[in-house]
Design an enzyme around this catalytic site. Sequence first.
Site, PDB file in Angstrom:
ATOM      1  N   ARG A   1       9.021   1.183  22.080  1.00  0.00           N
ATOM      2  CA  ARG A   1       8.613   2.413  22.775  1.00  0.00           C
ATOM      3  C   ARG A   1       9.764   3.416  22.798  1.00  0.00           C
ATOM      4  NH1 ARG A   1       9.440  -1.910  26.238  1.00  0.00           N
ATOM      5  NH2 ARG A   1      11.143  -1.553  27.699  1.00  0.00           N
TER       6      ARG A   1
ATOM      7  N   HIS B   1      -0.393   1.691  -4.141  1.00  0.00           N
ATOM      8  CA  HIS B   1       0.978   1.217  -4.269  1.00  0.00           C
ATOM      9  C   HIS B   1       1.869   2.403  -4.655  1.00  0.00           C
ATOM     10  CE1 HIS B   1      -0.160  -3.299  -4.945  1.00  0.00           C
ATOM     11  NE2 HIS B   1      -0.594  -2.794  -3.796  1.00  0.00           N
TER      12      HIS B   1
ATOM     13  N   CYS C   1      -0.536  -2.338 -11.002  1.00  0.00           N
ATOM     14  CA  CYS C   1       0.310  -1.176 -11.297  1.00  0.00           C
ATOM     15  C   CYS C   1       0.866  -1.218 -12.709  1.00  0.00           C
ATOM     16  CB  CYS C   1       1.452  -1.102 -10.292  1.00  0.00           C
ATOM     17  SG  CYS C   1       0.844  -0.663  -8.671  1.00  0.00           S
TER      18      CYS C   1
ATOM     19  N   GLU D   1       3.833   3.022  -7.153  1.00  0.00           N
ATOM     20  CA  GLU D   1       3.744   3.511  -8.536  1.00  0.00           C
ATOM     21  C   GLU D   1       2.487   4.354  -8.705  1.00  0.00           C
ATOM     22  OE1 GLU D   1       3.969   0.502  -7.351  1.00  0.00           O
ATOM     23  OE2 GLU D   1       4.742  -0.950  -8.788  1.00  0.00           O
TER      24      GLU D   1
END
Length: 372
Positions: free
Chosen positions: A214, A57, A91, A59
Amino acid sequence: VDEDGDGRDSELIARAVELGEQGRRTAPPNPWVGSVIVDERGEVAGVGFHERPGAPHAEAAALAAAGERARNGTAYVTLEPCAHQARTPPCAEALVAAGVRRVVVAVEDPDPRVAGRGLAQLRAAGVDVAVGPGAAAATRSLAPYLHHRRSGRAWCVLKTAMSLDGRTAAPDGSSRWITGPAARADAHRMRAESQAVVVGAGTALTDQPSLTARDFDPPVERQPLRVLLDSRGRVPPTGPLFDPAVAPTLVVTTDAAAPETVDGWRAAGAKVEMVAATQQGVDLDATLDLLGRHDVLQAMVEGGATLHSALLAAGLVDRVVAYVAPKVLGPRALPAFSDSDGDTLADASSWQLISAAPFGDDVRLEYDPEGR
Ligand SMILES: NC(=O)c1ccc[n+]([C@@H]2O[C@H](COP(=O)([O-])OP(=O)(O)OC[C@H]3O[C@@H](n4cnc5c(N)ncnc54)[C@H](OP(=O)(O)O)[C@@H]3O)[C@@H](O)[C@H]2O)c1
């Protein structure tokens, strides 16, 4: 809301929002969070963002970059730190363990597994927590994620490319291309940031679209899901839309479609889902719910006029993105919307302008519904 009063909290959250945007294509269905860690002396010690599910994550990435300098420092994060053990450890705990003194969070995480628990864990551990600095920028960046976690539904972006007089195809049906290469490249970027690209049966029959992202760098790692709304089974399982080598396809239909047609779609490699029928076709509420369950945070609807008007009438559009080209196609050309908001001006819906940006000779206009 800035506790230090000089706008530095909002400034650092804005930096974290920019970092988070780097994960916008790859992090979903997770949120594209960004984080900045500032050391005791107020200097940036580490930055990070969430790149993809299973990866650290934001953090955790920022803490790893900051190392020992995180101790007694401040962590800036665009979304409330998680409090639950998923593929990566929580976290909130990691921030406490690193000895961070203060945490500045832009927005609370509405995901039921977090929803205030991350903030509570931090506070319980004696960390000074501020919520709200930079919230407007973070909310704007994370809008599809926040909407998905609050409602369970896909966030619906209606995209149209139109002439100066609001037309999407010339009287002879030709519509490639109304806008120039820069506007088209921007629309492909938007496809790449969407988990689904949606069209009505009319567009699928007329245009034989491939609906892929694309013509830009870097190329997408995973094409968005192509979604066809065909309540009666009018679209045959042929052409690029039904080529599984190009991208996956989902047909949303009703029991009005013949079983042979449904079998044909499945045999071509498409997924088929049934929803209730309404007078216009498939139930659009149920369709956005269904897409939400398929981990679609942002659904980009690309026509045509009939589907656009049905979504607007149902109040299901979360953003309108219109590319306007300097061409006049005249009253016999196809309109961008098949219906009006009402017969009198007072009934017309109001939209709030979010941005207006030139792309070559075209202009991109972004609107949100008034009052949201
Ligand atoms: N320039 C551009 O940006 C652009 C983009 C897209 C399209 N176009 C043009 O637009 C034209 C096609 O537009 P169109 O208005 O005829 O068709 P459309 O909006 O693509 O498709 C409408 C059809 O979708 C199906 N549908 C299923 N559920 C629906 C619902 N709840 N509400 C509304 N429709 C639903 C219906 O068919 P069933 O009843 O059979 O299910 C309906 O007739 C083409 O000529 C294309 O070139 C231009």
